[in-house]
Design a protein around this motif. Structure first.
Motif, PDB file in Angstrom:
ATOM      1  N   THR A  79      -1.341  -1.469   9.434  1.00 29.75           N
ATOM      2  CA  THR A  79      -2.532  -1.636   8.605  1.00 29.75           C
ATOM      3  C   THR A  79      -3.412  -0.397   8.728  1.00 29.75           C
ATOM      4  O   THR A  79      -3.493   0.213   9.791  1.00 29.75           O
ATOM      5  N   LEU A  80      -4.039   0.003   7.619  1.00 29.00           N
ATOM      6  CA  LEU A  80      -4.881   1.212   7.607  1.00 29.00           C
ATOM      7  C   LEU A  80      -4.137   2.396   8.220  1.00 29.00           C
ATOM      8  O   LEU A  80      -4.736   3.239   8.884  1.00 29.00           O
ATOM      9  N   TYR A  81      -2.846   2.477   7.975  1.00 29.65           N
ATOM     10  CA  TYR A  81      -1.996   3.468   8.639  1.00 29.65           C
ATOM     11  C   TYR A  81      -2.463   4.894   8.386  1.00 29.65           C
ATOM     12  O   TYR A  81      -2.468   5.733   9.283  1.00 29.65           O
ATOM     13  N   ASN A  82      -2.842   5.217   7.144  1.00 29.79           N
ATOM     14  CA  ASN A  82      -3.168   6.596   6.780  1.00 29.79           C
ATOM     15  C   ASN A  82      -4.656   6.908   6.753  1.00 29.79           C
ATOM     16  O   ASN A  82      -5.060   7.976   6.298  1.00 29.79           O
ATOM     17  N   ILE A  83      -5.462   6.000   7.212  1.00 32.78           N
ATOM     18  CA  ILE A  83      -6.895   6.227   7.136  1.00 32.78           C
ATOM     19  C   ILE A  83      -7.301   7.384   8.059  1.00 32.78           C
ATOM     20  O   ILE A  83      -6.734   7.564   9.137  1.00 32.78           O
ATOM     21  N   THR A  84      -8.253   8.204   7.587  1.00 36.72           N
ATOM     22  CA  THR A  84      -8.775   9.291   8.410  1.00 36.72           C
ATOM     23  C   THR A  84     -10.291   9.176   8.546  1.00 36.72           C
ATOM     24  O   THR A  84     -10.823   8.981   9.618  1.00 36.72           O
ATOM     25  N   GLY A  93      -2.859  -8.119   7.442  1.00 34.87           N
ATOM     26  CA  GLY A  93      -1.536  -8.302   6.858  1.00 34.87           C
ATOM     27  C   GLY A  93      -0.703  -7.048   6.978  1.00 34.87           C
ATOM     28  O   GLY A  93      -1.227  -5.930   6.959  1.00 34.87           O
ATOM     29  N   TYR A  94       0.594  -7.197   7.083  1.00 33.12           N
ATOM     30  CA  TYR A  94       1.487  -6.056   7.266  1.00 33.12           C
ATOM     31  C   TYR A  94       1.253  -4.979   6.201  1.00 33.12           C
ATOM     32  O   TYR A  94       1.315  -5.252   5.008  1.00 33.12           O
ATOM     33  N   GLN A  95       0.933  -3.768   6.634  1.00 37.82           N
ATOM     34  CA  GLN A  95       0.694  -2.598   5.786  1.00 37.82           C
ATOM     35  C   GLN A  95      -0.427  -2.810   4.763  1.00 37.82           C
ATOM     36  O   GLN A  95      -0.494  -2.127   3.753  1.00 37.82           O
ATOM     37  N   ALA A  96      -1.308  -3.739   5.039  1.00 37.18           N
ATOM     38  CA  ALA A  96      -2.472  -3.885   4.163  1.00 37.18           C
ATOM     39  C   ALA A  96      -3.329  -2.629   4.257  1.00 37.18           C
ATOM     40  O   ALA A  96      -3.551  -2.097   5.340  1.00 37.18           O
ATOM     41  N   GLY A  97      -3.782  -2.132   3.113  1.00 42.75           N
ATOM     42  CA  GLY A  97      -4.592  -0.920   3.101  1.00 42.75           C
ATOM     43  C   GLY A  97      -3.857   0.281   3.659  1.00 42.75           C
ATOM     44  O   GLY A  97      -4.483   1.216   4.178  1.00 42.75           O
ATOM     45  N   TYR A  98      -2.551   0.303   3.523  1.00 45.96           N
ATOM     46  CA  TYR A  98      -1.706   1.311   4.182  1.00 45.96           C
ATOM     47  C   TYR A  98      -2.117   2.748   3.842  1.00 45.96           C
ATOM     48  O   TYR A  98      -2.159   3.617   4.705  1.00 45.96           O
ATOM     49  N   ALA A  99      -2.406   3.024   2.558  1.00 42.27           N
ATOM     50  CA  ALA A  99      -2.644   4.405   2.126  1.00 42.27           C
ATOM     51  C   ALA A  99      -4.120   4.794   2.095  1.00 42.27           C
ATOM     52  O   ALA A  99      -4.449   5.926   1.742  1.00 42.27           O
ATOM     53  N   ILE A 100      -5.009   3.879   2.447  1.00 42.00           N
ATOM     54  CA  ILE A 100      -6.434   4.226   2.414  1.00 42.00           C
ATOM     55  C   ILE A 100      -6.675   5.447   3.284  1.00 42.00           C
ATOM     56  O   ILE A 100      -6.300   5.477   4.461  1.00 42.00           O
ATOM     57  N   ASN A 101      -7.319   6.455   2.684  1.00 41.62           N
ATOM     58  CA  ASN A 101      -7.592   7.683   3.417  1.00 41.62           C
ATOM     59  C   ASN A 101      -9.066   7.738   3.791  1.00 41.62           C
ATOM     60  O   ASN A 101      -9.454   7.464   4.906  1.00 41.62           O
TER      61      ASN A 101
END
Length: 336
Positions: A79-84, A93-101
């Motif tokens: 979740t929030l994997y790519n956030i900076t 949830g699994y990979q929810a908001g995955y690409a949010i930067n």
């Protein structure tokens, strides 16, 4: 001494001036230096945090690339994997908001919800893959599995509820849809209000790019896929339209009219019309079939208009040439 609780290989090993951090899991909070009040649980969760604060990350690789973002809450693997730099987002949830930067204030609940959003802000996605395809859009609300779930969405200010409602939307804005599959085929249409299961998506003239339409009722269908500025009440099975008064008032103020002359069409025009009695046998098999009514034939009205060079009367709606519709009320001034 700075307050910290660290459990796991390399957990929080870089913490220097940071305070009140808790990390559990191998490489969790590994790069943190001056961040504080962070709680991370899971392998490589928050591993890149440097001086971010008040983040809660729970799940393997959740918030993995987060650096200086604040007040984020994430539950679930990746979740929030790519956030900076993003702030104040809550995802579950699994990979929810995955690409949010660096998007801010987003809420996502459900597997792959708000998955592709990058810089979008203030979005709310509830349901499996809700708002899945959105990239940069903001201020959208999607409630329901697959709601606004496809495409490269850059849309703003939409409200959508129901399974796969507005599924194919791309850049449309300020739409309101409610109902399973309502507005499913819409791409760039804006300012539409669509209420009812299958509304604007009944399989005939599914609305795509039209704007400023209102469709109310199960399977309500616009006159064409690209029509704008139209209101549709109910599906083809509606047999009566009821209200406590008989007419609808509309603008008729003399101050809003110019070049006013006496109506050229009169009794000669009326005498060319053919009022008929008929039995319905619709091609789409709707609820009128077998019932008798009186009225006019749309093609007859079109011919009389054309023969009298009076197409301005607009007695026939032909946005869809395969389904002509008549406006009998336009005859009243001529009858008078």
């Amino acid at each position: 001494k700075k307050k910290k609780k660290l459990i796991g290989y390399n957990a929080g090993t870089a913490i220097n001036t940071g305070d009140k951090n808790t990390s559990v899991g191998a490489n969790a909070l590994e790069s943190a230096t001056s961040g504080y009040n962070n709680s991370v649980f899971g392998w490589k969760a928050g591993t890149a945090i440097t001086n971010g604060f008040h983040n809660t990350l729970n799940g393997s690789e959740s918030g993995r690339t987060l650096t200086t973002g604040d007040y984020n809450t994430a539950y679930g693997s990746e979740t929030l994997y790519n956030i900076t730099l993003g702030n104040q987002s809550t995802v579950i949830g699994y990979q929810a908001g995955y690409a949010i930067n660096n998007g801010n204030g987003n809420v996502a609940v459900g597997y792959h919800s708000l998955y592709n959003t990058n810089t979008g802000t203030q979005n709310t996605a509830l349901g499996r893959r809700a708002l899945y395809g959105q990239t940069t859009g903001s201020y959208n609300v999607a409630v329901g599995a697959e709601c606004m779930g496809s495409g490269n969405i850059t849309a703003n200010n939409n409200v959508c509820m129901g399974y796969a409602a507005m599924y194919n939307i791309t850049s449309a804005g300020s739409n309101v849809t409610l109902g399973n599959s309502a507005g499913y085929s819409m791409t760039t249409g804006s300012d539409n209000t669509i209420l009812g299961s299958g509304a604007a998506n009944s399989g005939s003239n599914n609305l795509t790019t039209g704007s400023n339409n209102i469709l109310l009722g199960h399977d309500s269908t616009p006159s064409s896929a690209t029509v704008s500025n139209e209101i549709t009440l109910g599906d083809s099975n509606i047999s009566s339209l009821r209200c406590n008064v008989q007419t609808i008032s509309s603008l008729s103020d003399a101050r809003d009219k110019t070049n006013v002359i006496d109506l050229p069409e009169g009794l000669d025009f009326i005498n060319k019309l053919r009022p008929v009695k008929f039995e319905w046998a619709t091609r789409d098999g709707n609820g009128k079939n077998g019932s008798c009514e009186h009225g006019f034939i749309a093609q007859d009205l079109q011919k009389v208009q054309k023969d009298n060079d009076a197409d301005y009367l607009n007695m026939v709606m032909d946005n869809n040439p395969d389904r002509l519709e008549a406006s009998y009320g336009k005859l009243v001034p001529i009858l008078v």
